[in-house]
Design a protein around this motif. Structure first.
Motif, short mmCIF file in Angstrom:
data_model
loop_
_atom_site.label_atom_id
_atom_site.label_comp_id
_atom_site.label_asym_id
_atom_site.label_seq_id
_atom_site.Cartn_x
_atom_site.Cartn_y
_atom_site.Cartn_z
N TYR A 226 0.97 -5.56 -8.44
CA TYR A 226 0.43 -5.01 -7.19
C TYR A 226 -0.62 -3.94 -7.49
O TYR A 226 -1.66 -3.88 -6.83
N SER B 282 6.49 -6.50 -10.80
CA SER B 282 5.88 -6.77 -9.49
C SER B 282 5.02 -5.60 -9.03
O SER B 282 3.95 -5.80 -8.43
N LEU B 283 5.48 -4.40 -9.30
CA LEU B 283 4.72 -3.21 -8.92
C LEU B 283 3.43 -3.11 -9.73
O LEU B 283 2.37 -2.74 -9.21
N ARG C 185 -4.77 -6.23 -2.09
CA ARG C 185 -3.45 -6.25 -2.72
C ARG C 185 -2.41 -6.96 -1.86
O ARG C 185 -2.37 -6.76 -0.64
N TYR D 197 1.83 -7.67 -2.33
CA TYR D 197 3.03 -7.48 -3.15
C TYR D 197 3.78 -8.80 -3.24
O TYR D 197 4.15 -9.39 -2.24
N LEU E 78 5.62 -2.41 0.46
CA LEU E 78 6.46 -2.92 -0.62
C LEU E 78 7.86 -3.34 -0.18
O LEU E 78 8.56 -4.02 -0.93
N ALA F 14 7.44 -7.41 1.57
CA ALA F 14 7.92 -8.11 0.36
C ALA F 14 8.38 -9.54 0.71
O ALA F 14 8.62 -9.88 1.87
#
Length: 355
Positions: A225, A221-222, A283, A285, A348, A352
């Protein structure tokens, strides 16, 4: 099946003969589990090759049931020219459609016997990501940036697709004066990715993100992102594959197809309809909420890889300076976020997903 049989034999040896023989059997089992990367993906140097085929007919074949076409691959190995008979067919989804790409992605079908002792040894079927539009420098740059996105994920996780850049000349056998030279890249076969990590592919949809490996999912996921990619889904297996090692262990999600990311910034790319974003470079997340302390583990991995990540783009020779600068600016914006605890909390944790 072979691995399971060896494990059973190991248990019998432990019971019957004790440690010494069992240890030898365990060494043999470990060797079975260790599968190396195949020759094509051992080097990051571009492979220069020529592909001859009836591309005029091949590029027309974009129906659901597509045929393979005879082709010849040529490349230089030392002082020798290697010539291989292969088969090609068109592939893909969005990029397969002629209104989107006049040159579609390709699938290569190699003959196992003929590729022995060549750079393609061990290969059967391989995907090639192509340039999409013959006359578009921007889309050629997008192909290269997508290749770099795969390489970037390689820096974060060994459980990721290997790629190999190809400097390729397409020769249409119907018109040999009509040669086209472009950059493309091969993607490692999913079976090989699974095998070298001692895993198996799970073709099971509707598995929730939260039911996959906890920290590997945070890592993925990071990364998505970082490159500004919202075009993926674990339950739908959209641009995601699932791998598992043990029957009862949670699967590990592995991403692919990054052309709709903000890093690549293809002219046709749009944000996922599931997110509130103006364009792909904004971006969002897409991971589920985790305590900030749990995010420190994947964040630390990204920070430790920062120098290599930046150098990957700086040292790459096949991207114009202007495009490099755009990529570096985008990557550095990501690092400015993850290096700030307040920004991590805002972007984040608080932002989220919760459902």
């Amino acid at each position: 099946m072979m691995i399971k049989t060896l494990r059973f034999i190991l248990l019998l040896l432990l019971f019957a003969f004790g440690g010494e023989i069992a240890a030898t059997a365990q060494d043999s089992l470990n060797q079975q589990d260790q599968v190396t990367v195949k020759p094509l993906f051992l080097s990051d140097e571009p492979l220069t090759m020529i592909v001859e085929a009836n591309f005029k007919e091949l590029k027309k074949d974009r129906n659901l049931e597509r045929s393979y076409y005879e082709a010849v691959v040529k490349y230089i190995d030392g002082k020798d020219t290697v010539i291989l008979d292969v088969k090609l067919k068109t592939r893909g989804n969005f990029r397969l459609k002629c209104e989107n790409c006049d040159f579609p992605p390709l699938k290569f079908n190699f003959k196992t016997e003929s590729v022995r002792n060549t750079v393609f040894e061990g290969q059967d079927k391989l995907k090639l990501v192509t340039h999409c539009q013959d006359k578009s420098d921007r889309l050629q740059a997008c192909t290269v940036k997508e290749y770099l996105a795969y390489r970037a994920y390689n820096l974060i996780s060994e459980i990721s697709f290997k790629v190999r850049l190809v400097n390729i000349t397409y020769v249409d056998t119907g018109d040999e004066n009509n040669a086209l030279r472009k950059l493309a890249f091969f993607i490692e076969d999913v079976g090989d990715l699974a095998l070298r990590n001692g895993m198996e592919e799970m073709n099971v949809a509707n598995i929730h993100q939260l039911h996959t490996d906890y920290f590997k999912m945070a890592e993925l996921s990071l990364f998505q992102y970082m490159i500004g990619n919202t075009d993926w889904s674990v339950p739908k297996l959209h641009n995601i594959i699932l791998l598992k090692k043990e029957t009862h262990s949670p699967p590990i999600a592995v991403p692919y197809d990054f052309d709709w990311s903000g890093l690549v910034n293809a002219p046709y790319a749009k944000p996922s309809p599931q997110v509130d974003a103006v364009n792909v470079q904004q971006r969002v997340y897409r991971g589920y909420k985790k305590p900030i302390d749990d995010l420190e583990i994947p964040i630390t991995k990204f920070i430790e890889a920062k120098t290599e990540m930046i150098d990957l783009f700086i040292d790459f020779d096949f991207l114009e300076l202007k495009e490099k600068q755009k990529c570096l600016k985008y990557i550095n914006e990501f690092y400015s976020i993850i290096e700030s605890k307040s920004a991590v909390r805002h972007e984040l944790v608080n932002a989220a997903r919760s459902k």
